[in-house]
Design a protein around this motif. Structure first.
Motif, PDB file in Angstrom:
ATOM      1  N   GLN A  68       0.821  -1.209   0.000  1.00 48.46           N
ATOM      2  CA  GLN A  68       0.000   0.000   0.000  1.00 48.46           C
ATOM      3  C   GLN A  68       0.859   1.266   0.000  1.00 48.46           C
ATOM      4  O   GLN A  68       0.519   2.243  -0.654  1.00 48.46           O
ATOM      5  N   TYR A  69       1.979   1.243   0.703  1.00 48.54           N
ATOM      6  CA  TYR A  69       2.792   2.446   0.896  1.00 48.54           C
ATOM      7  C   TYR A  69       4.013   2.557  -0.004  1.00 48.54           C
ATOM      8  O   TYR A  69       4.615   3.615  -0.071  1.00 48.54           O
ATOM      9  N   LYS A  70       4.416   1.491  -0.675  1.00 51.90           N
ATOM     10  CA  LYS A  70       5.702   1.497  -1.372  1.00 51.90           C
ATOM     11  C   LYS A  70       5.838   2.602  -2.415  1.00 51.90           C
ATOM     12  O   LYS A  70       6.922   3.134  -2.606  1.00 51.90           O
ATOM     13  N   ALA A  71       4.759   2.987  -3.073  1.00 53.98           N
ATOM     14  CA  ALA A  71       4.846   4.016  -4.115  1.00 53.98           C
ATOM     15  C   ALA A  71       4.815   5.429  -3.549  1.00 53.98           C
ATOM     16  O   ALA A  71       5.332   6.351  -4.160  1.00 53.98           O
ATOM     17  N   GLN A  72       4.229   5.614  -2.369  1.00 52.68           N
ATOM     18  CA  GLN A  72       4.025   6.961  -1.863  1.00 52.68           C
ATOM     19  C   GLN A  72       4.904   7.343  -0.677  1.00 52.68           C
ATOM     20  O   GLN A  72       4.907   8.493  -0.258  1.00 52.68           O
TER      21      GLN A  72
END
Length: 160
Positions: A68-72
């Motif tokens: 969920q967080y890897k891109a942001q």
């Protein structure tokens, strides 16, 4: 034709690399150095073992939150197995089966548990699972218990 063969070989190697995760066997000092090298990234270090039921129940939460967080977010995960080094193959298979992201270490330093456990956190007694949240090598928060997906999200949002 030779160039095409090289391209195909490179493609196969790259695809296989996506699914293969190297697990390094380390001592405490090497693990601490790896954490220090992550710099300004929020680095989540999860201590776990294949024989630990709460650890196994917790891992899907880490996988979901990382995805969920890897891109942001500037986020790293390090899974530190406390299994015996003789079980490296089983640990590798578990990591592959559960699609655990990030870096995988097997901490082969059982004879010195009483030395390095308090260095991770002075109140930690070595119970599993346990998770530390680091930035620039400094421990920002530590939890010596199983974390839910919601708790992980809350901690990451607070620390990012």
């Amino acid at each position: 034709m030779r160039k095409l063969g090289c391209i195909i070989l490179f493609f196969v190697w790259a695809v296989l690399g996506l699914f293969a995760q190297e697990i390094r066997t380390v001592k405490y000092e090497q693990m601490a150095e790896i954490i220090d090298q992550k710099g300004d990234k929020l680095t989540i270090v999860n201590f776990w073992a294949t024989w630990c039921i709460p650890c196994i129940e917790e891992i899907p939460h880490f996988v979901a939150v990382f995805n969920q967080y890897k891109a942001q977010t500037n986020l790293e995960m390090i899974f530190v197995s406390l299994d015996r080094a003789t079980h490296l193959k089983e640990v590798a298979e578990f990591i592959k089966t559960n699609k655990m992201p990030g870096e995988a270490l097997l901490l082969d330093d059982a004879k010195r548990f009483n030395e390095w456990i308090p260095k991770v956190h002075p109140d930690w007694e070595g119970n599993l699972p346990a998770t530390g949240f680091y930035r620039k090598g400094e421990l920002m928060e530590f939890h010596a218990n199983m974390l839910t997906e919601e708790e992980l999200i809350h901690i990451i949002d607070k620390l990012k």
